[in-house]
Design an enzyme around this catalytic site. Structure first.
Site, PDB file in Angstrom:
ATOM      1  N   THR A   1     -10.593  -9.784 -10.294  1.00  0.00           N
ATOM      2  CA  THR A   1      -9.537  -9.160  -9.497  1.00  0.00           C
ATOM      3  C   THR A   1      -9.784  -7.663  -9.355  1.00  0.00           C
ATOM      4  O   THR A   1      -9.455  -7.074  -8.322  1.00  0.00           O
ATOM      5  CB  THR A   1      -8.150  -9.425 -10.114  1.00  0.00           C
ATOM      6  OG1 THR A   1      -8.174  -9.045 -11.492  1.00  0.00           O
ATOM      7  CG2 THR A   1      -7.759 -10.878  -9.985  1.00  0.00           C
TER       8      THR A   1
ATOM      9  N   PHE B   1       0.814  -1.223   0.000  1.00  0.00           N
ATOM     10  CA  PHE B   1       0.000   0.000   0.000  1.00  0.00           C
ATOM     11  C   PHE B   1       0.840   1.261   0.000  1.00  0.00           C
ATOM     12  O   PHE B   1       0.387   2.313   0.451  1.00  0.00           O
ATOM     13  CB  PHE B   1      -0.978  -0.011   1.191  1.00  0.00           C
ATOM     14  CG  PHE B   1      -1.652  -1.335   1.391  1.00  0.00           C
ATOM     15  CD1 PHE B   1      -2.632  -1.760   0.503  1.00  0.00           C
ATOM     16  CD2 PHE B   1      -1.275  -2.194   2.414  1.00  0.00           C
ATOM     17  CE1 PHE B   1      -3.235  -3.003   0.647  1.00  0.00           C
ATOM     18  CE2 PHE B   1      -1.868  -3.431   2.561  1.00  0.00           C
ATOM     19  CZ  PHE B   1      -2.845  -3.841   1.678  1.00  0.00           C
TER      20      PHE B   1
ATOM     21  N   GLU C   1      -5.914   3.261  -6.614  1.00  0.00           N
ATOM     22  CA  GLU C   1      -6.031   4.448  -5.759  1.00  0.00           C
ATOM     23  C   GLU C   1      -7.465   4.979  -5.710  1.00  0.00           C
ATOM     24  O   GLU C   1      -7.963   5.294  -4.635  1.00  0.00           O
ATOM     25  CB  GLU C   1      -5.093   5.569  -6.212  1.00  0.00           C
ATOM     26  CG  GLU C   1      -3.743   5.128  -6.759  1.00  0.00           C
ATOM     27  CD  GLU C   1      -2.784   4.590  -5.732  1.00  0.00           C
ATOM     28  OE1 GLU C   1      -2.901   4.948  -4.546  1.00  0.00           O
ATOM     29  OE2 GLU C   1      -1.897   3.799  -6.120  1.00  0.00           O
TER      30      GLU C   1
ATOM     31  N   ILE D   1       1.814  -6.686  -5.573  1.00  0.00           N
ATOM     32  CA  ILE D   1       1.674  -6.562  -4.118  1.00  0.00           C
ATOM     33  C   ILE D   1       0.292  -7.025  -3.670  1.00  0.00           C
ATOM     34  O   ILE D   1      -0.061  -6.911  -2.518  1.00  0.00           O
ATOM     35  CB  ILE D   1       1.937  -5.115  -3.640  1.00  0.00           C
ATOM     36  CG1 ILE D   1       0.955  -4.134  -4.267  1.00  0.00           C
ATOM     37  CG2 ILE D   1       3.370  -4.716  -3.948  1.00  0.00           C
ATOM     38  CD1 ILE D   1       1.064  -2.713  -3.708  1.00  0.00           C
ATOM     39  N   GLY D   2      -0.490  -7.519  -4.622  1.00  0.00           N
ATOM     40  CA  GLY D   2      -1.816  -8.040  -4.259  1.00  0.00           C
ATOM     41  C   GLY D   2      -2.885  -7.938  -5.334  1.00  0.00           C
ATOM     42  O   GLY D   2      -3.784  -8.771  -5.388  1.00  0.00           O
TER      43      GLY D   2
ATOM     44  N   GLN E   1     -10.026  -5.517  -5.935  1.00  0.00           N
ATOM     45  CA  GLN E   1      -9.217  -4.333  -5.679  1.00  0.00           C
ATOM     46  C   GLN E   1     -10.092  -3.172  -5.205  1.00  0.00           C
ATOM     47  O   GLN E   1      -9.731  -2.441  -4.287  1.00  0.00           O
ATOM     48  CB  GLN E   1      -8.473  -3.949  -6.962  1.00  0.00           C
ATOM     49  CG  GLN E   1      -7.218  -3.165  -6.678  1.00  0.00           C
ATOM     50  CD  GLN E   1      -6.424  -2.872  -7.942  1.00  0.00           C
ATOM     51  OE1 GLN E   1      -6.790  -3.284  -9.035  1.00  0.00           O
ATOM     52  NE2 GLN E   1      -5.334  -2.163  -7.788  1.00  0.00           N
TER      53      GLN E   1
END
Ligand code: FES
Ligand code: FES
Lengths: 216, 749
Positions: free
Chosen positions: B645, B251, B716, B477-478, B649
């Protein structure tokens, strides 16, 4: 400096597990570890194990038995080692995660004798004789556990770091009969943090397994 | 489904995560999990004072402890080659100096690494760390933002750079605000908040030779980490290898190479063994940055009919005493609404704390909390529906740059979000809705985030057996980078995703930017698109050159490829296999590497992702407890590559925003300049029971101006605006406007 190679254990590993009578002995050892006046020699004398009583050892190494994912292990470790560090650092079972080391995140959840337990909150030697299941032992060979399948189907993760803990907890949650509603699941899964925020998908996955009537 | 017409249908079933199986079986390997013979374990010791100097370090008891290999501090560090020689007496680093680990005796913040114990086992290192005795000479520190706010100033970096976006900004008529028909002024505060990814930052450092370094490090950009470490240790880039295949969330905390990483590399040098360092949760509060404490003042002027005539937005953020961290706090206000007269100011306050860093929705999540709360306040003052106020001030072109948007479907987002949420059922009066004895509140907010596309390379390889390997030094990162990239490659090449492998997280792969600023899909996705297209074309040409090939007379745009079978056109029953082409030409593989980057379109269009969030909260009138009951979020990020996905997110962003709004606050005890919230028991992040089901919608229209795949960033905007939507819902439920996050019960009863 100590020699970190596994001790040459004189006692043959006959594969039988000691009874769970290790509590008292463990406490004795903790005293020694805590740096009380016992010298290793006198400690060893005090702690001379009965033939069927374990673990045994000294302030630096303690021997004990564990069954991990169906495989029996005769182990010798620093008594300060947590179950989590034993799995990750000594046995190469890194599927169980360390998120906080303080019992606050659930990433280290494993099953001990079928119950969900936080591996970071337990010294390895305390588990003498118990049966541990980690995430590596959840699937049957190539066949994923229904909960694993459901997590993939519902995208119950992003980074995947909380996932082994969520899965082990989820399987227990269903077994414990705590997965009867969304609200129930949310409550009984709240010890497993997910910073990526996959919660809604995890809840759906658990409900799916529960209502699919599959054997979790 | 009754409402199905409202939203675009998912075009094809989403590919499940390509690394899903690894993640659910525990086989995904994160930074601290690589096995090494001879691995040594390090534990960091950090400063207990916020400012002063180390008077003395007594490492002897620790050095004598069993298993200890070294105790490293500024007194005996092997040294970072790029650091300048230490001055005697030590001098405080000028502003703009990145922190130097084990450099001199000066202390800049509580939690600063001052020594490190390396031992054979973790238990030995932890015990020995407790034996290191450190004496400090303390100096008076300043860590209290509120008490020191008057000393905030324009950042030195901004003063030097006349084109900095953080320069004071004024457009239009400065008298517009004082003369406005309706005026509003309010101050909003965001406390320090921490990323706290579930995986703590960790590194294994291995010196393969005196001039060859390999690290397994948790970071968000293997290429930038490689560059940083090469520079620090004065090595040629290719002598440093950085691996980060699996990252347990970040993050923003992994955008920089932090001091602990350098410390572990130093330790490995000192003990001549691979060294592993894992930060404890407590150190995660002082080692890897945070969202800075920020105070914002917003003033707005509008006509009685709800047309914005003036906005001023002043933001002050905190930074350390040695570095300036700037973020977009006030920038969104210039572009979000059609308002002729806008002024912004941005100030920094240097405190004796570690440097903040970008945290999800950096600056914009902070700034949009203020702007979107203020808009809600204005709507209430005007007795206008909050959504209607936004529609009346919708910016049809970028009012800051005077450019057309590359694409903008924000109105469509509002429409979908409002319909799906049932916004029309909102009664305008605060405290007017109730359910089960609880106050019910509906709130909404808009979201935006700038479009970022950085030069990226990808290599696409077709192998003789028909399988495909795509490589790029990008990260995951995910969000599911590999999954999205596999899907892009599969579509272009006409190969089953099962036959595609996507490699990332390795600094020896083709250049790619780090994973931040929602730039991965726009940048790397374009490179993968281009590389696969080039590979396909090369293979088609090779195929057409085979004697008697059915492809030799085919029109390129009529060719259809399915499961690795190339048909000259959709009607054709005969086909050529990719594998036949390689076999005929006796090629073990065919590969293409392409670089993709922005062009002149950047100057012709203004590019942003847009979105909105609708939130329902229930608030107990007795205890003030706030529960989020329902969230509907809708995003316009161009083309959606993978719905599954992408949805996750968006959900993750909303969850982060709920944490930001309702619970996350890093509290410092200013007597010691130290956080009292330094674990998950005191720094609260959302848990299962805090999060309802969240409905996610996408406009899913390609933005044809931004890149070849028409996709913009999502990470974001998923969080930007959420905190305001929650705060606005709380106001609607309770009639209480909370301008200081988090919205805890003490602020409502
Ligand atoms: S690591 Fe055990 S609960 Fe967090
Ligand atoms: S998936 Fe990243 S913490 Fe849960």
């Amino acid at each position: 400096m100590t020699d970190e190679k596994p001790d040459d254990l004189t006692q043959p590993d006959d594969g039988t597990f000691f009874e769970q009578s290790d509590r008292r002995l463990f406490l004795k050892q903790s005293l020694a570890v805590a740096g009380l006046t016992l010298s290793p020699l006198s400690f060893l004398k005090t702690a001379e194990p009965d033939a069927d009583e374990a673990p045994f050892g000294n302030a630096e190494k303690v021997s004990f038995n564990l069954s991990i994912n169906g495989k029996k292990h005769r182990l010798s470790t620093d008594p300060r080692t947590t179950l989590l560090d034993l799995l990750r650092e000594q046995l190469g079972l890194t599927g169980t995660k360390k998120g906080c080391d303080f019992g606050q995140c659930g990433a280290c959840t494993v099953h001990v004798d079928g119950q969900r337990v936080l591996a970071c909150l337990s010294f390895a030697v305390m588990q003498n004789g118990r049966k541990i299941t980690t995430i590596e032992g959840l699937a049957k060979g190539d066949r994923l556990h229904p909960m694993q399948e459901a997590f993939i189907k519902h995208d119950g993760f992003q980074c995947g770091y909380c996932t082994p803990g969520q899965l082990m907890s989820a399987v227990s949650c269903v077994r414990e009969g705590r997965a009867n509603s969304e609200a129930d699941i949310q409550e009984y899964m709240s010890g497993n943090l997910c910073r990526c925020g996959a919660y809604p998908n995890i809840v759906k996955a658990i409900l799916d397994v529960k209502t699919g009537g599959q054997n979790a | 489904m009754a409402n199905a017409h409202l939203r675009p249908a998912e075009p094809e079933p989403s590919l499940n995560r390509v690394d899903g199986r690894l993640k659910v079986t525990g086989a995904a390997t994160y930074s601290a999990e690589y096995p090494f013979d001879n691995l040594a374990h390090a534990v960091l010791i950090t400063s207990t004072i916020a400012k002063g100097r180390i008077a003395n370090i007594n490492a002897k008891p620790a050095e004598a402890a069993p298993g200890v290999l070294a105790v490293i501090s500024h007194k005996n560090t092997p040294g970072v080659p790029a650091y300048p020689p230490v001055k005697q007496p030590a001098e405080r680093a000028p502003i703009g100096t990145a922190f130097r680990v084990f450099y001199d005796e000066l202390i800049y913040f509580s939690g600063q690494p001052v020594a490190m114990v390396v031992a054979q086992t973790l238990e030995q290192a932890q015990h020995a760390a407790s034996l290191v005795e450190i004496d400090y000479q303390t100096e008076t520190h300043q860590t209290d933002f509120v008490a020191n706010r008057s000393t905030a100033a324009i950042a030195v970096n901004v003063q030097r750079n006349k084109t900095s976006p953080f320069q004071d900004y004024d457009r239009g008529d400065p008298d517009a605000l004082p003369s406005a028909e309706v005026k509003l002024e309010a101050t909003y505060t965001i406390p320090t908040q921490h990323h706290q990814p579930l995986e703590p930052h960790a590194i294994i450092a291995v010196w393969e030779a005196d001039d060859k370094l390999t690290v397994y490090d948790k970071n968000q950009g293997v290429k930038s980490a490689q560059g940083n470490l090469a520079q620090a240790f004065k090595l040629p880039r290719e002598q440093v290898k950085v691996n980060a295949q699996f990252i347990g969330g970040a993050f923003g905390s992994g955008i920089r190479v932090w001091p602990h990483t350098v410390a572990a590399v130093l330790a490995a040098k000192q003990v001549k063994r691979p060294v592993k360092l894992v930060l404890g949760r407590e150190l995660m509060f002082t080692s890897v940055g945070y969202r800075p404490f920020t105070v914002q003042k917003i003033a707005m002027g509008a006509t009685k009919t709800g047309i914005l005539t003036a906005i001023t937005h002043e933001g002050t953020g905190q930074t350390s005493a040695y570095e300036e961290h700037l973020e977009r706090t006030i920038l969104a206000t210039r572009a979000m609404y059609a308002c002729l007269n806008v002024s912004t100011r941005y100030r920094l306050l240097n405190l004796d704390v570690n440097t903040p860093t970008w945290m999800r929705g950096p600056g914009d999540a902070t700034g949009m909390f203020a702007l979107e709360s203020a808009l809600d306040e204005l709507a209430f003052a005007l007795q206008l529906d909050p959504l209607e106020l936004r529609l009346r001030n919708h910016a049809d072109a970028d009012p800051e740059r005077n450019l057309p948007w590359s694409a903008k479907s924000l109105k469509e987002c509002y429409r979908i979000g409002a319909e799906e949420f049932g916004w029309k059922n909102r009664k305008p009066e605060p405290r007017s809705m109730q359910a089960d004895g609880l106050l019910v509140g509906y709130g909404m907010a808009s979201s935006l985030y700038g479009f970022h596309r950085h030069p990226s390379k990808a290599k696409a390889v077709m192998q003789a057996d028909g399988s495909v390997v795509i490589q790029s030094a990008t990260m995951d990162i995910g969000p599911g980078t590999g999954t999205a990239m596999t899907q892009i490659a599969a579509r272009i090449l006409g190969v089953s995703p099962k036959k595609i492998r996507f490699d990332l997280g390795d600094s020896s792969l083709p250049d790619a930017p780090g994973q931040n600023g929602s730039a991965t899909i726009p940048s790397v996705g374009s490179a993968v698109h281009d590389a696969c297209k080039a590979l396909k074309n090369k293979l088609l040409i090779l195929g057409a050159s085979m004697p008697g090939s059915i492809l030799s007379s085919a029109w390129p745009d009529e060719i259809v490829i399915k499961n690795g079978r190339i048909y000259p056109n959709a009607e054709s029953r005969s086909s050529v296999l990719y594998t036949d082409i390689l076999k005929y030409h006796k090629l073990p593989q065919v590969e293409m590497t392409e670089e993709s980057k922005s062009g002149p379109e950047r100057d012709q269009y203004s590019m942003y992702s847009f979105g909105c969030h609708f939130v329902e909260v229930h608030v107990s009138p007795v205890t003030g407890e706030v529960r989020v009951k329902r969230v509907v979020t809708c995003a316009d990020v161009g083309k959606i590559i993978n719905y599954k996905t992408a949805r996750s997110q968006s959900i993750g962003g909303v969850v982060g925003g709920i944490g930001m709004a309702l619970m996350e606050e890093s509290v410092m005890d200013h007597r010691y300049g130290r956080y009292v919230t330094s674990d998950f028991a005191s720094y609260h992040i959302p848990v299962h029971a805090d999060i309802p089901q969240i409905e996610v919608f996408f406009v899913d229209q390609p933005d044809v101006h931004v890149n070849p795949i028409g996709a913009k960033g999502l990470g974001e905007i998923a969080i930007v605006g959420v905190a305001a939507a929650v705060a606005n819902a709380v106001f609607h439920a309770t009639g209480k406007r909370v301008r200081e996050l988090p919205i805890t019960v003490d602020k409502l009863v």
